[in-house]
Design a protein around this motif. Sequence first.
Motif, short mmCIF file in Angstrom:
data_model
loop_
_atom_site.label_atom_id
_atom_site.label_comp_id
_atom_site.label_asym_id
_atom_site.label_seq_id
_atom_site.Cartn_x
_atom_site.Cartn_y
_atom_site.Cartn_z
N ASN A 130 17.06 -29.33 52.66
CA ASN A 130 15.96 -28.95 51.77
C ASN A 130 14.87 -30.03 51.85
OD1 ASN A 130 16.19 -30.94 49.54
ND2 ASN A 130 18.09 -29.88 49.01
N THR A 131 13.74 -29.77 51.22
CA THR A 131 12.59 -30.64 51.40
C THR A 131 12.48 -31.74 50.34
OG1 THR A 131 11.17 -29.16 50.09
CG2 THR A 131 11.28 -28.77 52.48
N SER A 132 13.48 -31.90 49.50
CA SER A 132 13.43 -32.88 48.43
C SER A 132 13.78 -34.28 48.94
CB SER A 132 14.40 -32.49 47.31
OG SER A 132 14.51 -33.52 46.36
N GLY A 172 10.68 -25.43 54.23
CA GLY A 172 11.71 -24.73 53.46
C GLY A 172 11.56 -24.93 51.97
N SER A 173 12.69 -24.92 51.29
CA SER A 173 12.72 -24.99 49.83
C SER A 173 13.09 -26.40 49.37
CB SER A 173 13.75 -23.99 49.29
OG SER A 173 13.98 -24.19 47.91
N PRO A 174 12.57 -26.83 48.21
CA PRO A 174 12.99 -28.12 47.67
C PRO A 174 14.42 -28.10 47.14
CG PRO A 174 11.48 -27.03 46.16
CD PRO A 174 11.47 -26.23 47.43
N TYR A 175 14.96 -26.91 46.90
CA TYR A 175 16.38 -26.80 46.51
C TYR A 175 16.91 -25.47 46.99
CZ TYR A 175 20.70 -27.46 44.03
OH TYR A 175 22.03 -27.63 43.76
N ILE A 176 18.07 -25.48 47.60
CA ILE A 176 18.67 -24.27 48.16
C ILE A 176 19.53 -23.62 47.08
CG2 ILE A 176 20.16 -23.36 49.99
CD1 ILE A 176 19.42 -26.06 51.50
N ASP A 183 19.67 -19.74 46.81
CA ASP A 183 19.90 -18.32 47.01
C ASP A 183 19.96 -18.03 48.51
OD1 ASP A 183 17.26 -18.48 47.86
OD2 ASP A 183 16.44 -17.44 46.12
N SER A 194 16.65 -18.94 50.65
CA SER A 194 16.45 -20.38 50.90
C SER A 194 17.56 -20.92 51.80
CB SER A 194 16.39 -21.15 49.58
OG SER A 194 17.52 -20.92 48.77
N TYR A 195 18.75 -20.35 51.71
CA TYR A 195 19.87 -20.76 52.57
C TYR A 195 19.57 -20.41 54.03
CZ TYR A 195 24.71 -21.15 54.24
OH TYR A 195 25.84 -21.49 54.92
N ALA A 231 17.02 -22.72 55.35
CA ALA A 231 17.59 -24.07 55.47
C ALA A 231 18.38 -24.24 56.77
CB ALA A 231 18.48 -24.37 54.27
#
Length: 251
Positions: A10-12, A41-45, A47, A50-51, A54
């Motif tokens: 993820n991007t965090s 992508g997403s800052p948190y995976i 669902d 986003s998976y 990722a």
Amino acid sequence: MRQLLVINPNTSTSVSALLHTHVQQAAGLHVAVRTATARFGSPYIADEASYAVAAHAALDAWAHALASELRPPDAVLIGCFGDPGLMALRESSPVPVTGLAEAAFIEAARHGRYAIVTGGARWGPMLQRLAQALGQAQQLAGIHTVAPTGAELAVNPVAARALLAQACRDASRQLGVEAVILGGAGLAGMAALVQAEVPIPVIDSVVAGAHWALRSAPIPPLREVPGFDVAWKNLSAEMTTLGVTPDHRSG
């Protein structure tokens, strides 16, 4: 000195920093940990969508890391409890690859049947499917998800500790397991904090991933050099470089 590449899909950057700190601490000074963060992508995976993204981001981060470093890693750890891109990266890598979930499954199974506690309700069926794919369906007794996601839990560690300790106790009592996995990159270090309040071993998925890197990997690499066996179109330069040219496609 062994080189371990940890990929945060993820991007965090805060999650990457947390991963780096806890993996390095668990691996010890004789392992050099490098951490790569997803470039998109997403800052948190949390669902299926986003998976799926990722998995691509993990492959891209791996290709970018190979292009950026003089020395390739000795092993790769996907720093997400869900292991997006695991099979594709394993197929493409000349060094052993695992993810937080697979490493934690292996460690927990040494105690017997186990349960998972993690944040985010949508992770339940996703992790069940992963356990099935990794041959862990019989060992996994159940998955207990708490409403907050791992990212939300990480914001308030005091409240998270109480919530997760209760969830671990509930899993132990209701499922009769021999161990419980506290899964999630954002929950790194939390297992040690709740262990005294839980009557069975609590497995930290991040620590399990680091421990995996210290021993011989159970699955040998499938190739001698890194690469993808397809010709990419409109992907990153690093992924394209590792792909085959159209003239060398086999199918």
